[in-house]
Design an enzyme around this catalytic site. Structure first.
Site, PDB file in Angstrom:
ATOM      1  N   LYS A  28       9.859  14.354  -5.227  1.00 27.32           N
ATOM      2  CA  LYS A  28       9.656  13.429  -6.362  1.00 27.32           C
ATOM      3  C   LYS A  28       8.195  13.027  -6.472  1.00 27.32           C
ATOM      4  O   LYS A  28       7.608  13.065  -7.558  1.00 27.32           O
ATOM      5  CB  LYS A  28      10.520  12.178  -6.134  1.00 27.32           C
ATOM      6  N   ASN A  29       7.598  12.647  -5.340  1.00 23.42           N
ATOM      7  CA  ASN A  29       6.239  12.100  -5.385  1.00 23.42           C
ATOM      8  C   ASN A  29       5.167  13.155  -5.668  1.00 23.42           C
ATOM      9  O   ASN A  29       4.011  12.808  -5.907  1.00 23.42           O
ATOM     10  CB  ASN A  29       5.923  11.359  -4.080  1.00 23.42           C
ATOM     11  N   ARG A  87       6.702   2.774 -11.124  1.00 25.09           N
ATOM     12  CA  ARG A  87       5.317   2.633 -10.710  1.00 25.09           C
ATOM     13  C   ARG A  87       4.462   3.827 -11.164  1.00 25.09           C
ATOM     14  O   ARG A  87       3.352   3.675 -11.645  1.00 25.09           O
ATOM     15  CB  ARG A  87       5.315   2.535  -9.175  1.00 25.09           C
ATOM     16  N   CYS A 141       9.751  -0.414  -7.572  1.00 27.03           N
ATOM     17  CA  CYS A 141      10.581  -1.090  -6.565  1.00 27.03           C
ATOM     18  C   CYS A 141      10.054  -2.490  -6.254  1.00 27.03           C
ATOM     19  O   CYS A 141       8.878  -2.780  -6.489  1.00 27.03           O
ATOM     20  CB  CYS A 141      10.564  -0.281  -5.267  1.00 27.03           C
ATOM     21  N   ARG A 157       1.983  -4.492  -5.503  1.00 31.52           N
ATOM     22  CA  ARG A 157       1.543  -3.188  -5.983  1.00 31.52           C
ATOM     23  C   ARG A 157       0.571  -3.267  -7.171  1.00 31.52           C
ATOM     24  O   ARG A 157       0.874  -2.826  -8.286  1.00 31.52           O
ATOM     25  CB  ARG A 157       2.755  -2.308  -6.315  1.00 31.52           C
ATOM     26  N   PRO A 158      -0.628  -3.802  -6.933  1.00 23.31           N
ATOM     27  CA  PRO A 158      -1.614  -3.871  -8.015  1.00 23.31           C
ATOM     28  C   PRO A 158      -2.167  -2.489  -8.364  1.00 23.31           C
ATOM     29  O   PRO A 158      -1.909  -1.512  -7.656  1.00 23.31           O
ATOM     30  CB  PRO A 158      -2.716  -4.757  -7.429  1.00 23.31           C
ATOM     31  N   ILE A 159      -2.969  -2.409  -9.439  1.00 21.96           N
ATOM     32  CA  ILE A 159      -3.585  -1.127  -9.832  1.00 21.96           C
ATOM     33  C   ILE A 159      -5.109  -1.238  -9.834  1.00 21.96           C
ATOM     34  O   ILE A 159      -5.800  -0.474 -10.490  1.00 21.96           O
ATOM     35  CB  ILE A 159      -3.084  -0.639 -11.212  1.00 21.96           C
ATOM     36  N   ASP A 160      -5.625  -2.233  -9.083  1.00 18.25           N
ATOM     37  CA  ASP A 160      -7.072  -2.466  -9.092  1.00 18.25           C
ATOM     38  C   ASP A 160      -7.873  -1.231  -8.637  1.00 18.25           C
ATOM     39  O   ASP A 160      -8.942  -0.936  -9.192  1.00 18.25           O
ATOM     40  CB  ASP A 160      -7.417  -3.687  -8.227  1.00 18.25           C
ATOM     41  N   LEU A 161      -7.342  -0.497  -7.669  1.00 25.37           N
ATOM     42  CA  LEU A 161      -8.098   0.660  -7.164  1.00 25.37           C
ATOM     43  C   LEU A 161      -8.114   1.793  -8.194  1.00 25.37           C
ATOM     44  O   LEU A 161      -9.103   2.517  -8.325  1.00 25.37           O
ATOM     45  CB  LEU A 161      -7.516   1.147  -5.830  1.00 25.37           C
ATOM     46  N   ASP A 174       7.795   5.297   3.560  1.00 24.37           N
ATOM     47  CA  ASP A 174       9.049   5.584   2.854  1.00 24.37           C
ATOM     48  C   ASP A 174      10.195   5.910   3.808  1.00 24.37           C
ATOM     49  O   ASP A 174      11.350   5.909   3.404  1.00 24.37           O
ATOM     50  CB  ASP A 174       8.858   6.750   1.868  1.00 24.37           C
ATOM     51  N   ARG A 198      16.978   7.241  -7.947  1.00 24.73           N
ATOM     52  CA  ARG A 198      15.568   7.420  -8.321  1.00 24.73           C
ATOM     53  C   ARG A 198      14.892   8.448  -7.418  1.00 24.73           C
ATOM     54  O   ARG A 198      13.907   9.068  -7.813  1.00 24.73           O
ATOM     55  CB  ARG A 198      14.804   6.089  -8.217  1.00 24.73           C
TER      56      ARG A 198
HETATM   57  C1  UD1 Z   1       3.071   6.250  -3.344  1.00 26.13           C
HETATM   58  C2  UD1 Z   1       4.493   6.760  -3.317  1.00 26.13           C
HETATM   59  C3  UD1 Z   1       5.376   5.811  -2.533  1.00 26.13           C
HETATM   60  C4  UD1 Z   1       4.790   5.561  -1.135  1.00 26.13           C
HETATM   61  C5  UD1 Z   1       3.330   5.131  -1.231  1.00 26.13           C
HETATM   62  C6  UD1 Z   1       2.651   5.007   0.126  1.00 26.13           C
HETATM   63  C7  UD1 Z   1       4.634   7.955  -5.420  1.00 26.13           C
HETATM   64  C8  UD1 Z   1       5.217   8.038  -6.775  1.00 26.13           C
HETATM   65  N1  UD1 Z   1       4.963   6.880  -4.674  1.00 26.13           N
HETATM   66  O1  UD1 Z   1       3.106   4.999  -4.048  1.00 26.13           O
HETATM   67  O2  UD1 Z   1       6.663   6.406  -2.422  1.00 26.13           O
HETATM   68  O3  UD1 Z   1       5.529   4.548  -0.498  1.00 26.13           O
HETATM   69  O4  UD1 Z   1       2.586   6.089  -2.009  1.00 26.13           O
HETATM   70  O5  UD1 Z   1       2.707   6.193   0.807  1.00 26.13           O
HETATM   71  O6  UD1 Z   1       3.913   8.828  -4.994  1.00 26.13           O
HETATM   72  N2  UD1 Z   1      -2.707  -0.770  -3.610  1.00 26.13           N
HETATM   73  C9  UD1 Z   1      -3.604  -1.703  -4.063  1.00 26.13           C
HETATM   74  N3  UD1 Z   1      -4.286  -1.443  -5.209  1.00 26.13           N
HETATM   75  C10 UD1 Z   1      -4.104  -0.291  -5.927  1.00 26.13           C
HETATM   76  C11 UD1 Z   1      -3.198   0.668  -5.436  1.00 26.13           C
HETATM   77  C12 UD1 Z   1      -2.499   0.399  -4.270  1.00 26.13           C
HETATM   78  O7  UD1 Z   1      -3.780  -2.762  -3.457  1.00 26.13           O
HETATM   79  O8  UD1 Z   1      -4.758  -0.107  -6.958  1.00 26.13           O
HETATM   80  C13 UD1 Z   1      -1.939  -1.050  -2.380  1.00 26.13           C
HETATM   81  C14 UD1 Z   1      -0.428  -1.158  -2.680  1.00 26.13           C
HETATM   82  O9  UD1 Z   1      -0.077  -2.438  -3.122  1.00 26.13           O
HETATM   83  C15 UD1 Z   1       0.159  -0.821  -1.329  1.00 26.13           C
HETATM   84  C16 UD1 Z   1      -0.830   0.198  -0.771  1.00 26.13           C
HETATM   85  O10 UD1 Z   1      -2.037   0.040  -1.502  1.00 26.13           O
HETATM   86  O11 UD1 Z   1       0.182  -1.957  -0.511  1.00 26.13           O
HETATM   87  C17 UD1 Z   1      -0.355   1.629  -0.880  1.00 26.13           C
HETATM   88  O12 UD1 Z   1      -0.129   1.969  -2.206  1.00 26.13           O
HETATM   89  P1  UD1 Z   1      -0.299   3.422  -2.777  1.00 26.13           P
HETATM   90  O13 UD1 Z   1      -0.725   4.362  -1.706  1.00 26.13           O
HETATM   91  O14 UD1 Z   1      -1.116   3.354  -4.016  1.00 26.13           O
HETATM   92  O15 UD1 Z   1       1.192   3.778  -3.166  1.00 26.13           O
HETATM   93  P2  UD1 Z   1       1.739   4.334  -4.532  1.00 26.13           P
HETATM   94  O16 UD1 Z   1       0.851   5.395  -5.056  1.00 26.13           O
HETATM   95  O17 UD1 Z   1       2.118   3.212  -5.411  1.00 26.13           O
END
Ligand code: UD1
Length: 421
Positions: free
Chosen positions: A22-23, A94, A118, A123-127, A306, A398
């Site tokens: 999926k990912n 997400r 979930c 789970r912010p998108i700042d990065l 996961d 999912r």
């Molecule tokens: C992806 C996977 C998810 C997995 C996760 C970590 C998909 C669709 N989902 O989620 O199954 O659990 O990787 O291996 O591929 N963060 C920030 N700012 C950001 C982005 C992330 O603070 O802009 C934080 C998140 O809140 C979290 C951590 O970084 O605490 C890891 O997130 P991230 O690696 O981005 O996970 P996803 O891509 O959302």
């Protein structure tokens, strides 16, 4: 609404074929937005998240059609709209935000709703935004919609504060069409990133270093249609490995990549579960009573967050005390309360869970609070005495396709029923 009814199952036996990841599928589907030409993606699992992404692509004006028999998704993004502010799909998961990078790269102006997903953390998108900004985009968020625009995207040096999987993917998806060279440092190194990079290279992108913490992208002026087969799902594989372990079974997993499962194989080995490469696939079986152990979730190649919940199910039946430290998400122990209903002895604080192994779990009425928590409950239910009823199983759909059919083929007593709640 549906629920699972599961009865205690003795040792699982037989073969199970692992589906596509999926990912990996989700970012690769988003990548199809980068070209006007048709793309054909195979080994795409029939999962609700995949269907949501396919519908999101349709909302962006793409042709997207899934053939469930061949597990092939055909996408053509010839004429697209980059305004997804009215999207019904974006809030459902997400990964919807992964269309932001490609839409920005292709159209230089896009509106994408903030993503859903979930309940495992903020789970912010700042990065993601920081990376796209470094490539030259301006952004603002109003009424839950993120607007991104740029005159031109230009390659840049980007250091990620954390190796975020999604941010690495979004930046990669924009940088492939940016002018010049982009270097992403402290990038995520997950196998799904490598699969995305492989697909982008087939489309004509110039990417190196994927699978390490430094990825270099030399932007190109156009990308082309391509065909690609998605890698096997290491989370589904890990879940079935734990299913064999928790029931004291002996199963063979077909269509797995062992190198993606190294941390899981290592931890299973520590608790008395053996894995063996055979001509038919990866054999998994238990040798004696489960031993306790400590786990800390980490970015790849560390232990995957996961599989933290499924592993906790296993450790509830180990002889002794185990400690799990969750370092990736701040709210990922929701399954602990449900497992306690089944007789597990688990104490949690914000990032740590202490699990005292018990001799047996008992069937109970529980709820899947999120995708992997749901998988954990299914695993515990297989081992528990009596009947377990798991509600809210739409979370499980999912990320796991045909889960009940696959488990039944291995000897499990599991059925799906309409829920009256
Ligand atoms: C992806 C996977 C998810 C997995 C996760 C970590 C998909 C669709 N989902 O989620 O199954 O659990 O990787 O291996 O591929 N963060 C920030 N700012 C950001 C982005 C992330 O603070 O802009 C934080 C998140 O809140 C979290 C951590 O970084 O605490 C890891 O997130 P991230 O690696 O981005 O996970 P996803 O891509 O959302």
């Amino acid at each position: 609404m549906e629920k699972y009814i599961i009865h205690h199952t003795d040792a699982l036996h037989g073969h199970v074929r692992i589906s596509g990841a999926k990912n990996a599928a989700l970012p690769i589907l988003a990548a199809c937005l980068l070209t006007e030409e048709p793309c054909e993606i195979t080994n795409v699992p029939p999962l609700t998240d995949v269907f949501h992404m396919s519908e999101l692509l349709q909302e962006a004006g793409c042709f997207a059609s899934y053939d469930e028999k061949t597990e092939t998704l055909s996408v053509c993004a010839k004429e697209i709209t980059s305004d997804l502010s009215e999207s019904e799909q974006a809030g459902k998961m997400r990964a919807s935000f992964l269309v932001a990078g490609p839409l920005l790269a292709r159209c230089l102006h896009t509106f994408v709703p903030l993503p859903g997903g979930c309940r495992i953390g903020t789970r912010p998108i700042d990065l993601h935004l920081k990376g796209l900004q470094a490539l030259g985009a301006k952004h603002k968020t109003e009424h839950g919609i993120v607007e991104l625009h740029a005159k031109q995207l230009k390659g840049a040096s980007i250091y990620l504060d954390f190796p975020s999987v999604g941010a690495t993917e979004n930046i990669l998806l924009a940088a492939v069409l940016a002018k010049g060279r982009t270097v992403i440092e402290n990038a995520a190194a997950e196998p799904e990133i490598c699969d995305l990079a492989d697909f982008l290279r087939k489309m004509g992108a110039d990417i190196s270093g994927d699978g390490t913490d430094t990825i270099t992208v030399q932007g190109v002026s156009a990308l082309y249609g391509a065909s690609h087969s998605i890698i096997p799902d290491r989370m589904e594989a890990g879940t079935f490995m734990i299913a064999a372990a928790i029931t004291g079974g002996d199963i063979i997993l077909e269509n797995v990549q062992e190198e993606h499962l190294k941390p899981v194989i290592a931890k299973l080995g520590e608790c008395n579960v053996k894995t063996e490469k055979t001509a038919e696939g990866l054999r998994v079986y238990r040798k004696g009573r489960l031993k306790p152990l400590d786990i800390k979730t980490m970015p790849f190649p560390g232990f995957p967050t996961d599989l933290q919940a499924p592993f906790m199910s296993l450790l509830t039946l180990a002889k002794g005390t185990s400690v799990i430290t969750e370092t990736i998400f701040e709210n990922r122990f929701l399954h602990a309360a449900e497992l306690r209903r089944m007789g597990a002895d688990i104490r949690t604080d914000s990032h740590c869970a202490v699990i005292e192994g018990v001799d047996e779990l008992t069937g109970s009425k529980v709820h899947a609070t999120d995708l992997r928590a749901g998988a954990a409950l299914v695993l515990s239910a297989l081992a528990a005495k009596g009947e377990t009823e798991i509600g809210e199983i739409e979370h499980i759909a999912r990320g796991y396709c045909h889960l009940e059919d696959k488990l039944r083929a291995l000897g499990a007593d599991i059925r799906k029923e309409e829920s009256d709640e």
